[in-house]
Motif scaffolding. Structure first.
Motif, PDB file in Angstrom:
ATOM      1  N   ASN A  88      37.112  11.228 -16.879  1.00 33.73           N
ATOM      2  CA  ASN A  88      38.346  11.867 -16.410  1.00 33.73           C
ATOM      3  C   ASN A  88      39.153  12.497 -17.540  1.00 33.73           C
ATOM      4  OD1 ASN A  88      37.761  11.100 -13.800  1.00 33.73           O
ATOM      5  ND2 ASN A  88      38.923   9.198 -13.956  1.00 33.73           N
ATOM      6  N   HIS A  89      38.764  12.209 -18.774  1.00 31.15           N
ATOM      7  CA  HIS A  89      39.477  12.746 -19.925  1.00 31.15           C
ATOM      8  C   HIS A  89      38.601  13.703 -20.726  1.00 31.15           C
ATOM      9  CE1 HIS A  89      42.562   9.863 -18.977  1.00 31.15           C
ATOM     10  NE2 HIS A  89      41.629   8.931 -18.936  1.00 31.15           N
ATOM     11  N   GLY A  90      37.567  14.239 -20.101  1.00 26.66           N
ATOM     12  CA  GLY A  90      36.719  15.228 -20.766  1.00 26.66           C
ATOM     13  C   GLY A  90      35.344  14.734 -21.152  1.00 26.66           C
ATOM     14  N   GLY A  91      35.113  13.436 -21.073  1.00 28.32           N
ATOM     15  CA  GLY A  91      33.786  12.909 -21.363  1.00 28.32           C
ATOM     16  C   GLY A  91      33.585  12.545 -22.823  1.00 28.32           C
ATOM     17  N   LEU A  92      32.408  11.983 -23.086  1.00 32.56           N
ATOM     18  CA  LEU A  92      32.057  11.503 -24.415  1.00 32.56           C
ATOM     19  C   LEU A  92      30.628  11.889 -24.758  1.00 32.56           C
ATOM     20  CD1 LEU A  92      33.374   7.862 -23.938  1.00 32.56           C
ATOM     21  CD2 LEU A  92      34.427   9.597 -25.391  1.00 32.56           C
ATOM     22  N   GLY A  93      30.358  11.992 -26.027  1.00 32.69           N
ATOM     23  CA  GLY A  93      28.993  12.081 -26.520  1.00 32.69           C
ATOM     24  C   GLY A  93      28.651  10.733 -27.137  1.00 32.69           C
ATOM     25  N   TYR A  94      27.376  10.360 -27.122  1.00 31.43           N
ATOM     26  CA  TYR A  94      26.981   9.051 -27.652  1.00 31.43           C
ATOM     27  C   TYR A  94      25.670   9.164 -28.416  1.00 31.43           C
ATOM     28  CZ  TYR A  94      25.247   4.260 -27.811  1.00 31.43           C
ATOM     29  OH  TYR A  94      24.748   3.053 -28.232  1.00 31.43           O
ATOM     30  N   VAL A  95      25.632   8.513 -29.564  1.00 30.81           N
ATOM     31  CA  VAL A  95      24.405   8.459 -30.360  1.00 30.81           C
ATOM     32  C   VAL A  95      24.388   7.174 -31.178  1.00 30.81           C
ATOM     33  CG1 VAL A  95      25.306   9.683 -32.387  1.00 30.81           C
ATOM     34  CG2 VAL A  95      22.864   9.826 -31.831  1.00 30.81           C
ATOM     35  N   GLU A  96      23.195   6.676 -31.412  1.00 26.67           N
ATOM     36  CA  GLU A  96      23.023   5.538 -32.306  1.00 26.67           C
ATOM     37  C   GLU A  96      22.550   6.063 -33.655  1.00 26.67           C
ATOM     38  OE1 GLU A  96      20.600   2.402 -30.611  1.00 26.67           O
ATOM     39  OE2 GLU A  96      21.555   2.690 -28.654  1.00 26.67           O
ATOM     40  N   VAL A  97      23.135   5.539 -34.725  1.00 32.20           N
ATOM     41  CA  VAL A  97      22.763   5.922 -36.080  1.00 32.20           C
ATOM     42  C   VAL A  97      21.928   4.787 -36.654  1.00 32.20           C
ATOM     43  CG1 VAL A  97      23.583   6.591 -38.365  1.00 32.20           C
ATOM     44  CG2 VAL A  97      24.899   7.233 -36.324  1.00 32.20           C
ATOM     45  N   GLU A  98      20.681   5.075 -36.983  1.00 30.60           N
ATOM     46  CA  GLU A  98      19.751   4.063 -37.491  1.00 30.60           C
ATOM     47  C   GLU A  98      19.958   3.888 -38.993  1.00 30.60           C
ATOM     48  OE1 GLU A  98      15.690   4.808 -36.409  1.00 30.60           O
ATOM     49  OE2 GLU A  98      16.224   5.231 -34.328  1.00 30.60           O
ATOM     50  N   MET A  99      20.710   2.864 -39.357  1.00 29.15           N
ATOM     51  CA  MET A  99      21.011   2.643 -40.770  1.00 29.15           C
ATOM     52  C   MET A  99      19.797   2.183 -41.570  1.00 29.15           C
ATOM     53  SD  MET A  99      24.875   1.137 -40.619  1.00 29.15           S
ATOM     54  CE  MET A  99      24.762   0.441 -42.227  1.00 29.15           C
ATOM     55  N   ASP A 100      18.778   1.675 -40.895  1.00 29.64           N
ATOM     56  CA  ASP A 100      17.590   1.230 -41.616  1.00 29.64           C
ATOM     57  C   ASP A 100      16.545   2.338 -41.751  1.00 29.64           C
ATOM     58  OD1 ASP A 100      17.139   1.139 -38.886  1.00 29.64           O
ATOM     59  OD2 ASP A 100      16.040  -0.755 -38.931  1.00 29.64           O
ATOM     60  N   ALA A 101      16.863   3.551 -41.332  1.00 28.26           N
ATOM     61  CA  ALA A 101      15.939   4.679 -41.505  1.00 28.26           C
ATOM     62  C   ALA A 101      15.898   5.044 -42.988  1.00 28.26           C
ATOM     63  CB  ALA A 101      16.394   5.873 -40.679  1.00 28.26           C
ATOM     64  N   ALA A 102      14.719   5.290 -43.492  1.00 27.23           N
ATOM     65  CA  ALA A 102      14.557   5.617 -44.913  1.00 27.23           C
ATOM     66  C   ALA A 102      15.250   6.921 -45.283  1.00 27.23           C
ATOM     67  CB  ALA A 102      13.067   5.702 -45.245  1.00 27.23           C
ATOM     68  N   THR A 103      15.498   7.773 -44.304  1.00 33.03           N
ATOM     69  CA  THR A 103      16.062   9.102 -44.556  1.00 33.03           C
ATOM     70  C   THR A 103      17.571   9.176 -44.314  1.00 33.03           C
ATOM     71  OG1 THR A 103      15.445   9.658 -42.300  1.00 33.03           O
ATOM     72  CG2 THR A 103      13.911  10.313 -44.041  1.00 33.03           C
ATOM     73  N   ILE A 104      18.224   8.049 -44.110  1.00 35.50           N
ATOM     74  CA  ILE A 104      19.649   8.059 -43.741  1.00 35.50           C
ATOM     75  C   ILE A 104      20.545   8.404 -44.928  1.00 35.50           C
ATOM     76  CG2 ILE A 104      20.273   5.625 -44.096  1.00 35.50           C
ATOM     77  CD1 ILE A 104      21.112   7.730 -40.997  1.00 35.50           C
ATOM     78  N   GLY A 105      20.060   8.227 -46.126  1.00 34.04           N
ATOM     79  CA  GLY A 105      20.832   8.599 -47.318  1.00 34.04           C
ATOM     80  C   GLY A 105      22.082   7.755 -47.488  1.00 34.04           C
ATOM     81  N   ASP A 106      23.164   8.401 -47.913  1.00 28.89           N
ATOM     82  CA  ASP A 106      24.408   7.674 -48.185  1.00 28.89           C
ATOM     83  C   ASP A 106      25.421   7.769 -47.041  1.00 28.89           C
ATOM     84  OD1 ASP A 106      25.131  10.300 -48.468  1.00 28.89           O
ATOM     85  OD2 ASP A 106      26.069  10.067 -50.435  1.00 28.89           O
ATOM     86  N   LEU A 107      24.954   8.074 -45.840  1.00 29.90           N
ATOM     87  CA  LEU A 107      25.859   8.179 -44.686  1.00 29.90           C
ATOM     88  C   LEU A 107      26.727   6.938 -44.496  1.00 29.90           C
ATOM     89  CD1 LEU A 107      24.133  10.055 -41.730  1.00 29.90           C
ATOM     90  CD2 LEU A 107      26.112  10.739 -43.062  1.00 29.90           C
ATOM     91  N   PRO A 108      26.152   5.732 -44.572  1.00 25.11           N
ATOM     92  CA  PRO A 108      27.012   4.551 -44.389  1.00 25.11           C
ATOM     93  C   PRO A 108      28.140   4.475 -45.420  1.00 25.11           C
ATOM     94  CG  PRO A 108      24.711   3.951 -44.192  1.00 25.11           C
ATOM     95  CD  PRO A 108      24.742   5.370 -44.676  1.00 25.11           C
ATOM     96  N   ILE A 109      27.872   4.875 -46.644  1.00 27.08           N
ATOM     97  CA  ILE A 109      28.905   4.865 -47.678  1.00 27.08           C
ATOM     98  C   ILE A 109      29.952   5.931 -47.379  1.00 27.08           C
ATOM     99  CG2 ILE A 109      29.349   5.280 -50.143  1.00 27.08           C
ATOM    100  CD1 ILE A 109      26.458   4.143 -50.588  1.00 27.08           C
ATOM    101  N   THR A 110      29.495   7.112 -46.995  1.00 26.36           N
ATOM    102  CA  THR A 110      30.394   8.223 -46.692  1.00 26.36           C
ATOM    103  C   THR A 110      31.409   7.843 -45.621  1.00 26.36           C
ATOM    104  OG1 THR A 110      28.672   9.811 -47.246  1.00 26.36           O
ATOM    105  CG2 THR A 110      30.487  10.627 -45.901  1.00 26.36           C
ATOM    106  N   PHE A 111      30.955   7.119 -44.587  1.00 23.72           N
ATOM    107  CA  PHE A 111      31.840   6.786 -43.469  1.00 23.72           C
ATOM    108  C   PHE A 111      32.307   5.334 -43.489  1.00 23.72           C
ATOM    109  CE2 PHE A 111      29.445  10.510 -42.013  1.00 23.72           C
ATOM    110  CZ  PHE A 111      30.519  11.365 -41.896  1.00 23.72           C
ATOM    111  N   ARG A 112      32.207   4.691 -44.649  1.00 19.55           N
ATOM    112  CA  ARG A 112      32.715   3.333 -44.867  1.00 19.55           C
ATOM    113  C   ARG A 112      32.175   2.320 -43.859  1.00 19.55           C
ATOM    114  NH1 ARG A 112      38.926   5.108 -45.470  1.00 19.55           N
ATOM    115  NH2 ARG A 112      38.543   6.838 -46.851  1.00 19.55           N
ATOM    116  N   ILE A 113      30.894   2.409 -43.598  1.00 19.91           N
ATOM    117  CA  ILE A 113      30.251   1.445 -42.708  1.00 19.91           C
ATOM    118  C   ILE A 113      29.817   0.266 -43.564  1.00 19.91           C
ATOM    119  CG2 ILE A 113      28.393   1.055 -41.044  1.00 19.91           C
ATOM    120  CD1 ILE A 113      30.481   3.218 -40.205  1.00 19.91           C
ATOM    121  N   THR A 114      30.465  -0.875 -43.356  1.00 20.76           N
ATOM    122  CA  THR A 114      30.204  -2.049 -44.185  1.00 20.76           C
ATOM    123  C   THR A 114      29.551  -3.184 -43.411  1.00 20.76           C
ATOM    124  OG1 THR A 114      32.447  -2.832 -43.766  1.00 20.76           O
ATOM    125  CG2 THR A 114      32.097  -1.514 -45.761  1.00 20.76           C
TER     126      THR A 114
END
Length: 172
Positions: A88-114
């Motif tokens: 009712n408020h425009g909807g959402l997009g959803y995705v899972e980010v696989e932190m254990d993927a070898a190709t994920i790089g420094d994404l967790p650091i960039t977005f402060r995922i601890t």
């Protein structure tokens, strides 16, 4: 007689939008979007661009295959979005980010995922760091998650949370 709305583009040009097309476009803009798991920084960047273009928040769940809490939380979050929470408020997009993927790089650091799992919303490509959820008891609480998803959907593509408040009311 069918009355068709028109959009005035200039004084001399008026664009007629057929009623059937308008209805289809309205339905498209109010749908939930589910994306394939993110395994690279480029994939996340593409999805944040897409969600910004659609003026729809992107909900990301940061997980790993070996994380048992992640495996319990993922179906709960996805289920709520499938139930059309936030539609009712425009909807959402959803995705899972696989932190254990070898190709994920420094994404967790960039977005402060601890910690895992972490729920982080993006609005207009901006990570809403102030509203991210990391506490397991909140991540497993269906009513808490429902309220959080609605709150993020209400934000829509508008800024807020992480840095959108910096200019106060100056820019909207």
């Amino acid at each position: 007689m069918i009355i068709r709305p028109s959009i005035s583009i200039s004084r001399s040009l008026t664009l007629q939008i057929p009623a059937a097309r308008r209805t289809f476009l309205d339905q498209l803009s109010h749908t939930q979007k589910f994306y394939a798991n993110v395994r690279t920084p480029e994939e996340l960047h593409t999805l944040t661009l897409l969600s910004a273009a659609e003026d729809k928040p992107l909900i990301t769940l940061w997980t790993a295959k070996w994380c048992s809490t992640c495996q319990a939380v993922a179906p709960l979050v996805r289920g709520l979005i499938e139930e059309r929470v936030g539609i009712n408020h425009g909807g959402l997009g959803y995705v899972e980010v696989e932190m254990d993927a070898a190709t994920i790089g420094d994404l967790p650091i960039t977005f402060r995922i601890t910690s895992m799992p972490t729920l982080l919303a993006f609005s207009r490509q901006e990570a809403q760091l102030e509203t991210k959820i990391t506490r397991p008891e909140q991540l497993k609480d269906k009513e808490f998650l429902r309220n959080w998803l609605i709150s993020e959907a209400k934000r829509g593509g508008r800024a807020g949370g992480a840095g959108g408040k910096s200019f106060g009311g100056l820019f909207g």
